[in-house]
Design a protein around this motif. Structure first.
Motif, short mmCIF file in Angstrom:
data_model
loop_
_atom_site.label_atom_id
_atom_site.label_comp_id
_atom_site.label_asym_id
_atom_site.label_seq_id
_atom_site.Cartn_x
_atom_site.Cartn_y
_atom_site.Cartn_z
N LYS A 57 -1.45 9.94 -9.66
CA LYS A 57 -0.14 9.80 -10.33
C LYS A 57 0.83 9.11 -9.39
O LYS A 57 0.80 9.33 -8.17
CB LYS A 57 0.44 11.18 -10.68
N LEU A 93 3.91 14.10 -10.74
CA LEU A 93 2.59 14.74 -10.67
C LEU A 93 2.20 15.37 -11.99
O LEU A 93 1.03 15.45 -12.34
CB LEU A 93 2.58 15.83 -9.58
N GLU A 136 -6.71 8.82 -11.85
CA GLU A 136 -6.29 10.20 -11.59
C GLU A 136 -5.10 10.29 -10.64
O GLU A 136 -4.49 11.34 -10.50
CB GLU A 136 -7.46 10.98 -10.97
N PRO A 162 1.88 15.80 4.89
CA PRO A 162 0.75 16.55 4.34
C PRO A 162 0.84 16.64 2.82
O PRO A 162 1.94 16.79 2.28
CB PRO A 162 0.91 17.95 4.96
N GLY A 163 -0.28 16.53 2.17
CA GLY A 163 -0.33 16.73 0.72
C GLY A 163 0.18 15.57 -0.10
O GLY A 163 0.30 15.67 -1.32
N SER A 164 0.48 14.45 0.55
CA SER A 164 1.05 13.34 -0.24
C SER A 164 -0.02 12.56 -0.98
O SER A 164 0.29 11.70 -1.80
CB SER A 164 1.85 12.41 0.68
N GLY A 165 -1.27 12.86 -0.72
CA GLY A 165 -2.35 12.21 -1.48
C GLY A 165 -3.12 11.15 -0.70
O GLY A 165 -3.82 10.33 -1.29
N LYS A 166 -3.03 11.16 0.63
CA LYS A 166 -3.72 10.15 1.44
C LYS A 166 -5.24 10.25 1.26
O LYS A 166 -5.91 9.25 1.03
CB LYS A 166 -3.36 10.31 2.92
N SER A 167 -5.75 11.48 1.36
CA SER A 167 -7.19 11.66 1.21
C SER A 167 -7.63 11.26 -0.20
O SER A 167 -8.67 10.63 -0.40
CB SER A 167 -7.59 13.11 1.47
N MET A 168 -6.82 11.65 -1.16
CA MET A 168 -7.12 11.35 -2.56
C MET A 168 -7.22 9.83 -2.77
O MET A 168 -8.14 9.33 -3.42
CB MET A 168 -6.01 11.94 -3.42
N VAL A 217 4.77 12.72 -3.58
CA VAL A 217 5.13 12.39 -4.97
C VAL A 217 5.98 13.51 -5.54
O VAL A 217 5.71 14.69 -5.30
CB VAL A 217 3.84 12.22 -5.80
N1 LIG Z 1 -0.37 11.06 -6.46
C1 LIG Z 1 -1.06 12.15 -6.78
N2 LIG Z 1 -1.59 12.27 -8.03
C2 LIG Z 1 -2.28 13.36 -8.38
N3 LIG Z 1 -2.51 14.40 -7.56
C3 LIG Z 1 -2.01 14.34 -6.31
C4 LIG Z 1 -1.28 13.22 -5.86
N4 LIG Z 1 -0.91 13.43 -4.60
C5 LIG Z 1 -1.42 14.62 -4.24
N5 LIG Z 1 -2.08 15.19 -5.27
C6 LIG Z 1 -2.74 16.49 -5.28
O1 LIG Z 1 -2.50 17.10 -4.01
C7 LIG Z 1 -3.71 17.39 -3.34
C8 LIG Z 1 -3.56 17.08 -1.87
O2 LIG Z 1 -3.62 15.71 -1.65
P1 LIG Z 1 -4.38 15.08 -0.41
O3 LIG Z 1 -5.35 16.05 0.15
O4 LIG Z 1 -4.91 13.78 -0.83
O5 LIG Z 1 -3.17 14.92 0.58
P2 LIG Z 1 -3.14 14.35 2.05
O6 LIG Z 1 -2.05 13.35 2.09
O7 LIG Z 1 -4.49 13.90 2.39
O8 LIG Z 1 -2.71 15.59 2.89
P3 LIG Z 1 -3.02 16.00 4.41
O9 LIG Z 1 -2.08 15.24 5.28
O10 LIG Z 1 -2.74 17.45 4.40
O11 LIG Z 1 -4.46 15.67 4.66
C9 LIG Z 1 -4.76 16.53 -4.02
O12 LIG Z 1 -6.01 17.14 -4.02
C10 LIG Z 1 -4.23 16.38 -5.42
O13 LIG Z 1 -4.67 17.44 -6.23
#
Ligand SMILES: Nc1ncnc2c1ncn2[C@@H]1O[C@H](COP(=O)(O)OP(=O)(O)OP(=O)(O)O)[C@@H](O)[C@H]1O
Ligand SMILES: [Mg+2]
Ligand SMILES: [Zn+2]
Length: 509
Positions: A198, A400, A196, A223-229, A395
């Motif tokens: 990307k 995405l 899942e 933020p939002g770069s997908g670290k948690s994911m 990303v």
């Molecule tokens: N590489 C990816 N592929 C698919 N979806 C992504 C990707 N990166 C981010 N997303 C989407 O963006 C959302 C936010 O990502 P995530 O919460 O993992 O970011 P983060 O780096 O943990 O941000 P934060 O610093 O705010 O905690 C995810 O739930 C997902 O839907």
């Protein structure tokens, strides 16, 4: 009259049989407990008296003495209510003493006589089996976990009369029997998958290295770069849990009281992500009755610390020992308990207070001083235990919206398994199972590098300002990368890649 009922005290991961001895004799009506019961056992007197009366039985109008033996074992928790009540009613001859033979009881009583769930039923039931008990009477909500122990009758009970009528031969209870191997197969599936994610080729590669060698990682990105994911999917590429490991994890959850009613077995690697405001005790375990903390609930799985710099210094300090030993010992004046804590640490942070330092799209609003201060919050001993620093850039939208799925977790896991097999062979009976846990001596033995690789490391120290203590980490990671290629020799290309994962040693600004 004198009656003996068997129950169990669970301290840390260990269970100790406790004999509830009930004696009723002529004399002034009195209800006394002896045998060092802790405060909660004393409180249980009132509950037991009410539960017996409200269940329609008569509380003895004589001298009742309860002794919990042996005296030198600490009695924890509320699970003694049921065995004490059963003992009293047996002393009153409502239950024949012979019916208590080879039985074990655990459960908390409500004032109305209903039986409430307690923690630690799984390890207690294992111990019961070990000492030759044939039947266990457990609260209905704990029955499924108890049924994970084979070769023992598990009787789920809802009320005190359920137990009394059954033991008196006036009613029946169906013992709970579950198909353990079927449950194991069914529950060992993850809801999430690597496919899942990307893009993020480099981050995925780094996580595969981490999984292959058991290395702790720190992810740095906006933020939002997908670290948690990414972090949430790390357990899915680690080797599958064996049945015995699943039981070990489930025991910790049972003791923490963290199992749901229908959750009898945790067959996948746990993923725990405590918030940065968590207390030290919540993180590493603690309390008057020592309970496992998040690091033990993450045992054999992943502990994810999001926003690492926000965690309190104390809490991070407390992580050092368990990261080294894989266990945590909690000492109280009256009791010492140990819990396992072999977890992979995954930490995440933004590169700066605003989050966008180095980002392609957003501008960073922080001063160099602010950025330095932010990064220095996590320098030192904890950072020393993290082998891989992974940069996770945001990303691009185009990537995405890409419909194509990436590699599945199953495919990656197969490669990880191969790399781990090599390590198992290498370390044999040395007690360590992965490259990340190599000692200095083992690093010298197993991470020899050629002249070219030496030069690379020298250069990294000189030109990039890498700290000398980063060298061992680079060598360990190089070993893992070589293993992933099934290469006995570490090549300079492996070292070059490992150097890339030390960005925080270089300082980002
Ligand atoms: N590489 C990816 N592929 C698919 N979806 C992504 C990707 N990166 C981010 N997303 C989407 O963006 C959302 C936010 O990502 P995530 O919460 O993992 O970011 P983060 O780096 O943990 O941000 P934060 O610093 O705010 O905690 C995810 O739930 C997902 O839907
Ligand atoms: Mg996040
Ligand atoms: Zn910034």
């Amino acid at each position: 009259m004198f009656v003996k009922v068997i129950s169990m005290s669970v301290i840390g991961m260990e269970s100790y049989p406790v004999f509830v001895e009930v004696d009723t004799s002529q004399g002034l009506p009195q209800f006394a407990t002896v045998g060092l019961p802790d405060a909660s056992v004393k409180e249980s007197r009132d509950r037991i008296r009410a539960a017996i009366k409200n269940s329609g039985y008569r509380f003895p109008r004589s001298h009742v003495t309860i002794n919990l033996a042996p005296a030198d074992i600490k009695k924890e928790g509320t699970g003694f209510d049921l065995p004490i009540a059963v003992g009293i009613l047996a002393a009153e001859e409502l239950i024949k003493e012979a019916a208590l033979q080879d039985c074990f009881f655990i459960g908390e009583l409500s004032l109305d006589g209903s039986i409430k769930g307690v923690s630690g039923v799984l390890p207690a039931t294992f111990k019961a089996k070990e000492i030759g008990i044939k039947s266990v009477f457990v609260p209905e909500e704990n029955a499924a976990e108890a049924a994970m122990v084979e070769g023992i009758n598990v009787f789920p009970v809802k009320t005190l009369p359920d137990v009394v009528e059954f033991l008196g031969g006036r009613s029946s209870i169906e013992p709970l029997s579950l198909d353990i191997s079927k449950i194991f197969q069914k529950t060992r599936k993850y809801d999430l998958d690597f496919s899942e994610i990307k893009g993020q080729k480099q981050a995925k590669r780094a996580l595969e290295i981490a999984a292959s060698g058991g290395h702790n990682v720190l992810m740095i990105g906006p933020p939002g770069s997908g670290k948690s994911m990414l972090a949430k999917r790390l357990p899915t590429i680690l080797p599958d849990l064996s049945f015995d490991e699943a039981i070990e994890v489930t025991k910790v959850f049972s003791i923490a009281g963290s199992l749901n009613k229908n959750e009898m077995l945790i067959a996948i690697r746990p993923f725990r992500s405590p918030h940065h405001t968590i207390s030290d005790a919540g993180l590493v375990g603690g309390g008057q009755t020592p309970r496992p903390g998040e690091i033990s609930l993450a045992h054999l799985g992943v502990l994810f610390l999001d926003e690492l710099p926000e965690f309190k210094k104390n809490a991070l300090e407390a992580l050092r020992q368990p990261l080294e030993d894989g266990t945590i010992t909690i000492s109280r004046s009256s009791v010492t308990a140990s819990f396992p804590a072999k977890f992979m640490l995954v930490a995440a942070m933004n590169p700066c207070p605003c989050g966008y330092f180095g980002d392609r799209v957003h501008n960073c609003r922080c001063s160099p001083q602010q950025i330095r201060q932010y990064q220095s919050k996590i320098s030192g001993p904890l950072l020393d235990r993290i082998d891989l620093h992974i940069e996770v850039p945001s990303v691009k939208y185009r990537a995405l919206s890409d419909k194509e799925l990436g590699e599945s977790s199953a495919t990656i896991r197969e490669r990880v398994n191969k790399a781990r097999d090599l390590q198992k062979k290498r370390f044999g009976d040395n007690g360590i199972i992965c490259n990340a846990r190599m000692t200095e001596k083992q690093i010298r033995n197993f991470c020899q590098i050629d002249e070219e690789a030496h030069k690379l490391i020298d250069m990294a120290i000189e030109k990039l300002g890498l700290s000398a203590r980063a060298v061992n980490r680079i060598l360990k990671v190089s070993r893992t990368i070589a293993d992933m290629e099934n290469n006995e020799a570490i090549k300079s290309s492996h070292v070059a890649e490992a150097i890339q994962y030390r960005s925080l040693d270089r300082s980002l600004i």
